[in-house]
Design an enzyme around this catalytic site. Structure first.
Site, PDB file in Angstrom:
ATOM      1  N   HIS A 169       0.854  -1.204   0.000  1.00 43.09           N
ATOM      2  CA  HIS A 169       0.000   0.000   0.000  1.00 43.09           C
ATOM      3  C   HIS A 169       0.889   1.254   0.000  1.00 43.09           C
ATOM      4  O   HIS A 169       1.405   1.651   1.045  1.00 43.09           O
ATOM      5  CB  HIS A 169      -0.915   0.007   1.234  1.00 43.09           C
ATOM      6  CG  HIS A 169      -1.939   1.098   1.216  1.00 43.09           C
ATOM      7  ND1 HIS A 169      -3.271   0.874   1.502  1.00 43.09           N
ATOM      8  CD2 HIS A 169      -1.856   2.436   0.951  1.00 43.09           C
ATOM      9  CE1 HIS A 169      -3.945   2.011   1.414  1.00 43.09           C
ATOM     10  NE2 HIS A 169      -3.109   2.980   1.082  1.00 43.09           N
ATOM     11  N   HIS A 194       1.437   5.385  -1.665  1.00 38.46           N
ATOM     12  CA  HIS A 194       1.037   6.550  -2.475  1.00 38.46           C
ATOM     13  C   HIS A 194       2.298   7.191  -3.028  1.00 38.46           C
ATOM     14  O   HIS A 194       3.129   7.685  -2.260  1.00 38.46           O
ATOM     15  CB  HIS A 194       0.283   7.564  -1.615  1.00 38.46           C
ATOM     16  CG  HIS A 194      -0.998   7.014  -1.056  1.00 38.46           C
ATOM     17  ND1 HIS A 194      -2.198   7.088  -1.722  1.00 38.46           N
ATOM     18  CD2 HIS A 194      -1.256   6.342   0.097  1.00 38.46           C
ATOM     19  CE1 HIS A 194      -3.141   6.499  -0.997  1.00 38.46           C
ATOM     20  NE2 HIS A 194      -2.595   6.031   0.107  1.00 38.46           N
ATOM     21  N   LYS A 199      -9.190  -0.629  -6.241  1.00 36.53           N
ATOM     22  CA  LYS A 199      -9.294   0.030  -4.935  1.00 36.53           C
ATOM     23  C   LYS A 199     -10.650   0.698  -4.788  1.00 36.53           C
ATOM     24  O   LYS A 199     -11.067   1.478  -5.639  1.00 36.53           O
ATOM     25  CB  LYS A 199      -8.185   1.079  -4.802  1.00 36.53           C
ATOM     26  CG  LYS A 199      -8.214   1.876  -3.497  1.00 36.53           C
ATOM     27  CD  LYS A 199      -7.717   1.053  -2.317  1.00 36.53           C
ATOM     28  CE  LYS A 199      -7.941   1.752  -0.980  1.00 36.53           C
ATOM     29  NZ  LYS A 199      -6.926   2.716  -0.623  1.00 36.53           N
ATOM     30  N   HIS A 243     -10.799   0.802   1.292  1.00 33.23           N
ATOM     31  CA  HIS A 243     -10.646   1.811   2.354  1.00 33.23           C
ATOM     32  C   HIS A 243     -11.895   1.671   3.218  1.00 33.23           C
ATOM     33  O   HIS A 243     -12.964   2.143   2.848  1.00 33.23           O
ATOM     34  CB  HIS A 243     -10.517   3.227   1.777  1.00 33.23           C
ATOM     35  CG  HIS A 243     -10.281   4.262   2.839  1.00 33.23           C
ATOM     36  ND1 HIS A 243      -9.088   4.926   2.989  1.00 33.23           N
ATOM     37  CD2 HIS A 243     -11.077   4.709   3.847  1.00 33.23           C
ATOM     38  CE1 HIS A 243      -9.162   5.738   4.037  1.00 33.23           C
ATOM     39  NE2 HIS A 243     -10.363   5.629   4.568  1.00 33.23           N
ATOM     40  N   HIS A 273      -4.950  -0.765   5.645  1.00 31.75           N
ATOM     41  CA  HIS A 273      -4.567   0.007   6.843  1.00 31.75           C
ATOM     42  C   HIS A 273      -5.578  -0.123   7.992  1.00 31.75           C
ATOM     43  O   HIS A 273      -6.201   0.850   8.410  1.00 31.75           O
ATOM     44  CB  HIS A 273      -4.341   1.479   6.514  1.00 31.75           C
ATOM     45  CG  HIS A 273      -5.324   2.101   5.550  1.00 31.75           C
ATOM     46  ND1 HIS A 273      -6.677   2.007   5.681  1.00 31.75           N
ATOM     47  CD2 HIS A 273      -5.120   2.833   4.427  1.00 31.75           C
ATOM     48  CE1 HIS A 273      -7.262   2.648   4.690  1.00 31.75           C
ATOM     49  NE2 HIS A 273      -6.348   3.150   3.914  1.00 31.75           N
ATOM     50  N   ASP A 305       1.083   2.472   3.594  1.00 33.53           N
ATOM     51  CA  ASP A 305       0.213   3.643   3.377  1.00 33.53           C
ATOM     52  C   ASP A 305       1.040   4.925   3.477  1.00 33.53           C
ATOM     53  O   ASP A 305       0.550   5.948   3.952  1.00 33.53           O
ATOM     54  CB  ASP A 305      -0.962   3.674   4.361  1.00 33.53           C
ATOM     55  CG  ASP A 305      -2.014   4.726   3.966  1.00 33.53           C
ATOM     56  OD1 ASP A 305      -2.055   5.125   2.793  1.00 33.53           O
ATOM     57  OD2 ASP A 305      -2.772   5.152   4.852  1.00 33.53           O
TER      58      ASP A 305
HETATM   59  C1  NCD Z   1      -3.955   8.947   1.977  1.00 33.71           C
HETATM   60  C2  NCD Z   1      -3.460   9.997   0.984  1.00 33.71           C
HETATM   61  O1  NCD Z   1      -2.934  11.032   1.417  1.00 33.71           O
HETATM   62  O2  NCD Z   1      -3.547   9.762  -0.219  1.00 33.71           O
HETATM   63  N1  NCD Z   1      -4.089   9.565   3.263  1.00 33.71           N
HETATM   64  C3  NCD Z   1      -4.129   8.918   4.458  1.00 33.71           C
HETATM   65  O3  NCD Z   1      -4.363   9.585   5.460  1.00 33.71           O
HETATM   66  N2  NCD Z   1      -3.908   7.635   4.561  1.00 33.71           N
HETATM   67  C4  NCD Z   1      -5.216   8.350   1.489  1.00 33.71           C
HETATM   68  C5  NCD Z   1      -5.617   7.083   2.198  1.00 33.71           C
HETATM   69  O4  NCD Z   1      -4.968   6.057   2.078  1.00 33.71           O
HETATM   70  O5  NCD Z   1      -6.627   7.114   2.912  1.00 33.71           O
HETATM   71 ZN    ZN Z   2      -3.585   4.945   1.466  1.00 31.84          ZN
END
Ligand code: NCD
Ligand code: ZN
Length: 348
Positions: A13, A15, A102, A139, A177, A250
């Site tokens: 996971h 970003h 997702k 999510h 998460h 995450d």
């Molecule tokens: C994530 C993001 O910033 O893209 N933020 C977070 O608080 N985890 C999005 C997500 O995974 O919920």
């Molecule tokens: Zn995330």
């Protein structure tokens, strides 16, 4: 134990964003992990196989020319919307573009405005995914503004996940998460079908930490950290050796100015020291021998992918988490626990 060698892990996971931010954060993930599930919540979300193929190309182009990053595989995901076509999804999976899809409930988190408003409209999509064994990544938070933010995950299980698993009993689901004992219990009870990623920061934080002596924007993410009893349940789950729990950081970078603001956004950036953070927790729990399963074996087995060939070495040595990571557009990112010291160091 002062040194551990484990099979190279994967991060299920991540970003990575795009543009200058992608260039700034990608090296950290690619140096530690062999594969990573790339979240599709860009400002313009990755909703089709064509967009995912394009994004994957950008990621591969942004990979630094370093030995440790060689062979890094970004595993792409499809951002589900009310308009997602069951055909595009299955075709994208069969063609090897998508590794998973997702599900963001609309407006649940950062860049989720295009998310799904009514999950019942996606039956054909889920049926198709179930048929071909394509995992659904969730999510798991309700967006009903009347529901207390600390209860949103538990209520999502009650209102959505329980019926989803019944309706599609062969659909592989990853609850992303997880932050509650409720989720840990649910995943364990459905482990033939459901697995969960656990972040390093949710293992290290409870909700008191967000407000300790003042408000800490860099400890704020979604789902938000819960009471200590939940944090302890996550630590037990991650270090239990149960194959339904695996590593997903995450890591969610945001420019400092978006975090330290009158309305700071959600997301914690852990990529720089990801593996070292997890190792610290496993050490604190006296379960270092369970780290390899959690970090390197359980995820690939749930996804039905092979194991990585090479190994990484962690040594009991102090490492300082950088105070700030520069981005070429002039912004910067503050890592989780910036400036603090960890007791385990990954050898590069
Ligand atoms: C994530 C993001 O910033 O893209 N933020 C977070 O608080 N985890 C999005 C997500 O995974 O919920
Ligand atoms: Zn995330």
């Amino acid at each position: 134990m002062d040194e551990i060698i484990i099979r190279r892990p994967d991060d299920w996971h991540v970003h990575l964003r795009d543009g200058a931010m992608l260039d700034a954060v990608l090296p950290f993930t690619a140096r530690q992990f062999s594969r990573a599930i790339i979240m599709p919540n860009l400002a313009v979300p990755v909703t089709t196989a064509a967009l995912a193929a394009d994004y994957r190309r950008k990621i591969l182009q942004a990979l630094p020319d370093e030995k440790t990053c060689e062979g890094f595989v970004p595993l792409m995901t499809c951002y589900l919307t009310d308009e997602t076509s069951a055909n595009d999804i299955s075709q994208g999976y069969t063609d090897g573009v998508f590794a998973a899809a997702k599900l963001y409930p609309a407006n649940a988190t950062t860049n989720s405005a295009h998310g799904v408003t009514d999950i019942n409209e996606l039956d054909a999509v889920f049926e198709g995914m179930q048929d071909i064994g394509m995992p659904l990544l969730v999510h798991g938070e309700v967006t009903d503004p009347k529901v207390d933010i600390f209860d949103r995950e538990a209520i999502y299980i009650e209102r959505v996940l329980t019926s989803l698993t019944k309706k599609f009993p062969k659909l592989k689901i990853v609850m992303e998460h997880v932050t509650t004992k409720d989720a840990v219990d649910f995943v364990r009870a459905h482990q033939n079908q459901v697995a969960a990623t656990i972040t390093a920061h949710h293992l290290m934080l409870n909700r008191n930490d967000i407000f300790q002596g003042g408000i800490h924007p860099h400890r704020y993410c979604l789902p938000i950290a819960k009471r200590e009893v939940h944090q302890l349940a996550l630590r037990e789950a991650a270090t239990s050796g149960d194959t339904c729990f695996f590593l997903g950081t995450d890591t969610a970078p945001h420019p400092l100015s978006d975090k330290e603001a009158s309305c700071g956004c959600a997301g914690i950036f852990t990529a720089v020291n990801a593996l070292e953070l997890y190792t610290q927790v496993f050490d604190e729990e006296n379960e270092l021998e369970k780290l390899e399963g959690f970090a390197s074996l359980h995820g690939s087995s749930f996804y039905g992918m092979g194991l990585n060939d090479d190994h990484v070495t962690l040594v009991r040595e102090n490492v300082r988490i950088p105070g700030s990571i520069p981005v070429s557009d002039g912004s910067s990112i503050r890592p989780f626990r910036a400036g603090q010291t960890l007791g385990w160091k990954l050898k590069y």
